[in-house]
Design a protein around this motif. Structure first.
Motif, mmCIF file in Angstrom:
data_model
loop_
_atom_site.group_PDB
_atom_site.id
_atom_site.type_symbol
_atom_site.label_atom_id
_atom_site.label_comp_id
_atom_site.label_asym_id
_atom_site.label_seq_id
_atom_site.Cartn_x
_atom_site.Cartn_y
_atom_site.Cartn_z
ATOM 1 N N MET A 1 0.836 -1.209 0.000
ATOM 2 C CA MET A 1 0.000 0.000 0.000
ATOM 3 C C MET A 1 0.864 1.250 0.000
ATOM 4 N N SER A 2 1.957 1.197 0.736
ATOM 5 C CA SER A 2 2.828 2.367 0.877
ATOM 6 C C SER A 2 3.505 2.761 -0.429
ATOM 7 N N GLN A 3 3.509 1.869 -1.403
ATOM 8 C CA GLN A 3 4.114 2.173 -2.700
ATOM 9 C C GLN A 3 3.204 3.042 -3.572
ATOM 10 N N ARG A 4 1.966 3.178 -3.150
ATOM 11 C CA ARG A 4 0.973 3.940 -3.917
ATOM 12 C C ARG A 4 0.961 3.527 -5.390
ATOM 13 N N PRO A 5 0.676 2.261 -5.650
ATOM 14 C CA PRO A 5 0.737 1.761 -7.029
ATOM 15 C C PRO A 5 -0.368 2.333 -7.907
ATOM 16 N N VAL A 6 -0.064 2.434 -9.174
ATOM 17 C CA VAL A 6 -1.052 2.832 -10.173
ATOM 18 C C VAL A 6 -1.644 1.558 -10.773
ATOM 19 N N ALA A 7 -2.669 1.713 -11.594
ATOM 20 C CA ALA A 7 -3.377 0.560 -12.160
ATOM 21 C C ALA A 7 -2.440 -0.406 -12.873
ATOM 22 N N ALA A 8 -1.491 0.104 -13.627
ATOM 23 C CA ALA A 8 -0.562 -0.771 -14.356
ATOM 24 C C ALA A 8 0.283 -1.600 -13.386
ATOM 25 N N ASP A 9 0.688 -1.006 -12.272
ATOM 26 C CA ASP A 9 1.457 -1.744 -11.257
ATOM 27 C C ASP A 9 0.624 -2.881 -10.673
ATOM 28 N N VAL A 10 -0.641 -2.601 -10.423
ATOM 29 C CA VAL A 10 -1.545 -3.604 -9.854
ATOM 30 C C VAL A 10 -1.717 -4.759 -10.826
ATOM 31 N N ARG A 11 -1.974 -4.454 -12.086
ATOM 32 C CA ARG A 11 -2.162 -5.507 -13.080
ATOM 33 C C ARG A 11 -0.900 -6.357 -13.228
ATOM 34 N N LEU A 12 0.253 -5.718 -13.218
ATOM 35 C CA LEU A 12 1.520 -6.430 -13.326
ATOM 36 C C LEU A 12 1.742 -7.336 -12.108
ATOM 37 N N ALA A 13 1.440 -6.836 -10.927
ATOM 38 C CA ALA A 13 1.591 -7.637 -9.707
ATOM 39 C C ALA A 13 0.652 -8.836 -9.719
ATOM 40 N N VAL A 14 -0.572 -8.634 -10.156
ATOM 41 C CA VAL A 14 -1.556 -9.718 -10.219
ATOM 42 C C VAL A 14 -1.089 -10.790 -11.197
ATOM 43 N N THR A 15 -0.717 -10.382 -12.385
ATOM 44 C CA THR A 15 -0.264 -11.334 -13.407
ATOM 45 C C THR A 15 0.966 -12.103 -12.938
ATOM 46 N N GLY B 1 -5.032 -16.243 9.166
ATOM 47 C CA GLY B 1 -4.873 -17.037 10.369
ATOM 48 C C GLY B 1 -3.825 -16.468 11.306
ATOM 49 N N ASP B 2 -2.720 -15.986 10.731
ATOM 50 C CA ASP B 2 -1.601 -15.482 11.542
ATOM 51 C C ASP B 2 -1.763 -14.032 11.981
ATOM 52 N N HIS B 3 -2.283 -13.205 11.106
ATOM 53 C CA HIS B 3 -2.376 -11.755 11.358
ATOM 54 C C HIS B 3 -3.722 -11.204 10.884
ATOM 55 N N PRO B 4 -4.831 -11.592 11.526
ATOM 56 C CA PRO B 4 -6.146 -11.171 11.037
ATOM 57 C C PRO B 4 -6.341 -9.658 10.999
ATOM 58 N N ASP B 5 -5.753 -8.939 11.948
ATOM 59 C CA ASP B 5 -5.935 -7.482 11.977
ATOM 60 C C ASP B 5 -5.381 -6.815 10.723
ATOM 61 N N THR B 6 -4.174 -7.169 10.364
ATOM 62 C CA THR B 6 -3.552 -6.544 9.188
ATOM 63 C C THR B 6 -4.063 -7.152 7.889
ATOM 64 N N ALA B 7 -4.475 -8.420 7.929
ATOM 65 C CA ALA B 7 -4.983 -9.066 6.718
ATOM 66 C C ALA B 7 -6.277 -8.407 6.249
ATOM 67 N N ILE B 8 -7.116 -8.025 7.176
ATOM 68 C CA ILE B 8 -8.373 -7.358 6.811
ATOM 69 C C ILE B 8 -8.090 -6.048 6.090
ATOM 70 N N THR B 9 -7.180 -5.276 6.619
ATOM 71 C CA THR B 9 -6.814 -4.003 5.993
ATOM 72 C C THR B 9 -6.242 -4.227 4.608
ATOM 73 N N ARG B 10 -5.361 -5.226 4.483
ATOM 74 C CA ARG B 10 -4.742 -5.492 3.179
ATOM 75 C C ARG B 10 -5.782 -5.967 2.168
ATOM 76 N N MET B 11 -6.726 -6.809 2.581
ATOM 77 C CA MET B 11 -7.738 -7.287 1.636
ATOM 78 C C MET B 11 -8.657 -6.158 1.197
ATOM 79 N N ARG B 12 -9.018 -5.276 2.093
ATOM 80 C CA ARG B 12 -9.833 -4.112 1.693
ATOM 81 C C ARG B 12 -9.096 -3.277 0.664
ATOM 82 N N TRP B 13 -7.813 -3.063 0.909
ATOM 83 C CA TRP B 13 -6.980 -2.312 -0.035
ATOM 84 C C TRP B 13 -6.914 -3.046 -1.374
#
Length: 92
Positions: A20-34, A54-66
């Motif tokens: 999240m801290s990298q502030r990716p643009v759409a192209a970065d997201v698509r490249l990461a997904v692929t 399972g290990d870090h539910p607090d941070t996992a929720i935030t990351r999945m929303r992002w």
């Protein structure tokens, strides 16, 4: 989730190294997904995400929303139902 494609992409982004801290643009997201899907596959992404929840539910929720927000933005035009709809028959 809107679609299976959206869910798989969100899981792949979640499992990727993109932050999240990298502030990716759409192209970065698509490249990461692929790249992540090619590297560890759909099941690997789901397993990685499950482990984090399972290990870090607090941070996992935030990351999945992002991840969902980023996927919806990065694929906004390519995932609309109109893209996959059959063309209407020509009116005569």
């Amino acid at each position: 989730m809107e679609s299976t494609f959206e869910a798989v992409r969100a899981e792949a982004l979640f499992a990727s190294a993109l932050q999240m801290s990298q502030r990716p643009v759409a192209a970065d997201v698509r490249l990461a997904v692929t790249g992540t899907l090619r590297r560890i596959g759909v099941q690997g992404c789901a397993a990685s995400m499950a482990t984090e929840f399972g290990d870090h539910p607090d941070t996992a929720i935030t990351r999945m929303r992002w991840a969902l927000r980023m996927i919806r933005h990065a694929y906004a035009e390519s995932c609309t139902p109109e893209v996959f709809a059959r063309p209407k028959a020509a009116l005569t």
